[in-house]
Every structure is written in C-alpha cells, then in structure tokens.
Design a protein around this motif. Structure first.
Motif, PDB file in Angstrom:
ATOM      1  N   ASN A 128       0.238  48.546  21.153  1.00 22.95           N
ATOM      2  CA  ASN A 128       1.549  48.141  21.658  1.00 22.95           C
ATOM      3  C   ASN A 128       2.667  48.613  20.730  1.00 22.95           C
ATOM      4  OD1 ASN A 128       0.905  46.281  24.023  1.00 22.95           O
ATOM      5  ND2 ASN A 128      -0.358  45.391  22.409  1.00 22.95           N
ATOM      6  N   ILE A 129       3.767  49.020  21.341  1.00 29.61           N
ATOM      7  CA  ILE A 129       5.009  49.295  20.626  1.00 29.61           C
ATOM      8  C   ILE A 129       6.058  48.386  21.248  1.00 29.61           C
ATOM      9  CG2 ILE A 129       6.831  50.993  20.162  1.00 29.61           C
ATOM     10  CD1 ILE A 129       4.670  53.171  20.370  1.00 29.61           C
ATOM     11  N   LEU A 185       5.788  58.819  20.542  1.00 35.98           N
ATOM     12  CA  LEU A 185       5.480  58.606  21.952  1.00 35.98           C
ATOM     13  C   LEU A 185       6.667  58.991  22.827  1.00 35.98           C
ATOM     14  CD1 LEU A 185       3.674  57.508  24.221  1.00 35.98           C
ATOM     15  CD2 LEU A 185       4.611  55.230  23.743  1.00 35.98           C
ATOM     16  N   LEU A 186       6.426  59.871  23.795  1.00 36.38           N
ATOM     17  CA  LEU A 186       7.422  60.227  24.801  1.00 36.38           C
ATOM     18  C   LEU A 186       6.913  59.771  26.159  1.00 36.38           C
ATOM     19  CD1 LEU A 186       8.582  63.851  23.829  1.00 36.38           C
ATOM     20  CD2 LEU A 186       9.377  61.647  22.949  1.00 36.38           C
ATOM     21  N   ILE A 187       7.748  59.024  26.862  1.00 40.09           N
ATOM     22  CA  ILE A 187       7.385  58.516  28.185  1.00 40.09           C
ATOM     23  C   ILE A 187       8.331  59.110  29.212  1.00 40.09           C
ATOM     24  CG2 ILE A 187       7.324  56.436  29.629  1.00 40.09           C
ATOM     25  CD1 ILE A 187       6.469  54.878  27.163  1.00 40.09           C
ATOM     26  N   SER A 233       8.763  46.253  25.600  1.00 40.69           N
ATOM     27  CA  SER A 233       7.385  46.355  25.123  1.00 40.69           C
ATOM     28  C   SER A 233       6.682  47.492  25.851  1.00 40.69           C
ATOM     29  CB  SER A 233       6.637  45.032  25.357  1.00 40.69           C
ATOM     30  OG  SER A 233       5.288  45.154  24.959  1.00 40.69           O
ATOM     31  N   ILE A 234       5.924  48.270  25.105  1.00 43.30           N
ATOM     32  CA  ILE A 234       5.153  49.380  25.665  1.00 43.30           C
ATOM     33  C   ILE A 234       3.675  49.088  25.419  1.00 43.30           C
ATOM     34  CG2 ILE A 234       4.717  51.863  25.607  1.00 43.30           C
ATOM     35  CD1 ILE A 234       7.565  52.163  24.404  1.00 43.30           C
ATOM     36  N   GLU A 277       1.989  50.503  30.527  1.00 41.31           N
ATOM     37  CA  GLU A 277       3.098  49.810  31.188  1.00 41.31           C
ATOM     38  C   GLU A 277       4.264  49.614  30.227  1.00 41.31           C
ATOM     39  OE1 GLU A 277       0.710  47.000  34.434  1.00 41.31           O
ATOM     40  OE2 GLU A 277       1.465  46.132  32.568  1.00 41.31           O
ATOM     41  N   LEU A 278       5.474  49.663  30.805  1.00 41.45           N
ATOM     42  CA  LEU A 278       6.702  49.267  30.121  1.00 41.45           C
ATOM     43  C   LEU A 278       7.085  47.890  30.630  1.00 41.45           C
ATOM     44  CD1 LEU A 278       8.890  52.473  30.638  1.00 41.45           C
ATOM     45  CD2 LEU A 278       7.780  51.800  28.520  1.00 41.45           C
ATOM     46  N   ARG A 279       7.484  47.002  29.714  1.00 41.38           N
ATOM     47  CA  ARG A 279       7.849  45.657  30.140  1.00 41.38           C
ATOM     48  C   ARG A 279       9.159  45.240  29.492  1.00 41.38           C
ATOM     49  NH1 ARG A 279       1.991  43.515  28.464  1.00 41.38           N
ATOM     50  NH2 ARG A 279       0.756  44.431  30.143  1.00 41.38           N
ATOM     51  N   SER A 280      10.150  44.950  30.324  1.00 42.93           N
ATOM     52  CA  SER A 280      11.384  44.320  29.860  1.00 42.93           C
ATOM     53  C   SER A 280      11.327  42.864  30.314  1.00 42.93           C
ATOM     54  CB  SER A 280      12.606  45.045  30.424  1.00 42.93           C
ATOM     55  OG  SER A 280      12.576  45.035  31.843  1.00 42.93           O
TER      56      SER A 280
END
Length: 213
Positions: free
Chosen positions: A6-7, A117-119, A140-141, A147-150
C-alpha cells in the motif's frame, strides 16, 4: 525483503498537460555526478521565483500539500527528453506515485524501472477523484487489489506484472535481473556448449581476456 502493498498519503493536484522532464528537472541540476540533492531542482521554476523565493501559489508550496507523496498530473506527464534525473528527483522529494491520464513513453519506463509508481487513470475519473480530494486530501493505493481509494471513491487500475512485482518487492532493474540468475546461467551454459567458439578465454601471459575467434 520488505514488501510494499500500500501507498497512502496526501495527493496534490499538478494539473499541467505536457509537463516535460525539462520542467520537472531543469538542466542546471544535471551537472552532478551523483544522485544527491536532485530534490532541490524538482519543478524549480514552478516552485521558486527568479530570486529563489518560494512561489506561495504553487501547489507544493501550500501548507496543505507540504507532505504530499502522491501527484495527480495532467495528460502526457513527463514528456520531452529522456533524463532519468526527473524520476530520481521526484523520489527524493518524497513522491511515491503519480496518477495521470497518460505519460511520456520514456519517462514511463524510467519511472517504473526505478520503482516510482505511475498509474494511468481516465480524465473523467481523475475529475471525480479531484472533487473528492477537495475535502479530504488523503488517498490510498492498494497494489494487491489494484485500487485507488479516496474518502468516497474507489477506482481500479492496471499495471504490468513485472512492474508490479518490482514495486511491491522493492526491486530495481538490477535486482529484478538478479532474480533470474539461475535461468541466465543455464542459458549461458547451453549457449557456450553449442557455440564454443564464442566463449571468452584467458589469454596466455598478460592475464587479459580475448575471444577465441
């Protein structure tokens, strides 16, 4: 080996289309023969005025983005010259990931090969994400679920298996290559068994290597 699944952190919007590597890392910061101090040059002309004073309106100079470790960029992020210093500088500045609709091809490879990391995320989804981040700026990545989570949005993304492995396992290109050492040595042995004439042999007397051709 430490795995990074996780990032998470503060995401800062840097919505400049065609932001090139000359802007990310200006030429005057390429004189060093080491990687040290490159964070000082990142986005220099955007971060500072001609007298070297921070521009208060620039996003990364604003208090709420002081510790940002994720950038949300515009289209064709990292286009221009192939300078790898742009990647190293972003990492030294604390940037762990960039989210944008598209990237310059060479920058994309340089970044992922150095574990930045490039998304790739479509423009409409980035717009939705930015609306969410206007309030709570934490993102959160999840590299396991991709998944990306806001605070109220979840977006899926894709990443090549090799690059995902490198980022999760903390490998650069050398480290990733060394994991294949048994296969490399097996190929070398098979190759030289079939093509003995190509093997490099020690020369007599001077200790140097010469080809037997």
């Amino acid at each position: 080996m430490h795995e990074q699944i996780n990032i998470s952190g503060i995401a800062a919007p840097l919505l400049i289309d065609n932001l090139d590597t000359d802007q990310i890392m200006p030429k005057q910061f390429l004189r060093t023969i080491t990687k040290e101090g490159l964070d000082q040059g990142v986005l220099f002309d955007l971060r500072f005025d001609p007298d070297g004073r921070p521009r208060p309106g620039f996003v990364l100079n604003r208090a709420e983005y002081k510790n940002a470790n994720i950038l949300i960029g515009g289209a064709n992020f990292g286009c221009g010259s192939s300078r790898e210093h742009a990647v190293w500088g972003l990492q030294q500045l604390g940037i762990e990931a960039v989210i944008a609709p598209s990237y310059g091809e060479i920058f994309f490879s340089n970044a992922l090969n150095n574990r930045l990391l490039l998304i790739v995320l479509e423009s409409d989804k980035i717009g939705m994400l930015l609306q969410d981040l206007a309030g709570d700026k934490h993102l959160s990545i999840d590299l396991e679920k991709m998944e990306l989570r806001s605070v109220s949005q979840v977006f899926s993304f894709s990443l090549g298996a090799r690059h995902r492995k490198m980022i999760v396992e903390g490998l650069d290109m050398v480290g990733a290559t060394l994991q294949l050492l048994p296969q490399i040595e097996a190929f070398e042995e098979k190759h030289f068994a079939a093509c003995a004439w190509a093997k490099v042999l020690p020369a007599v007397g001077d200790g140097k290597d010469v080809c037997s051709l």
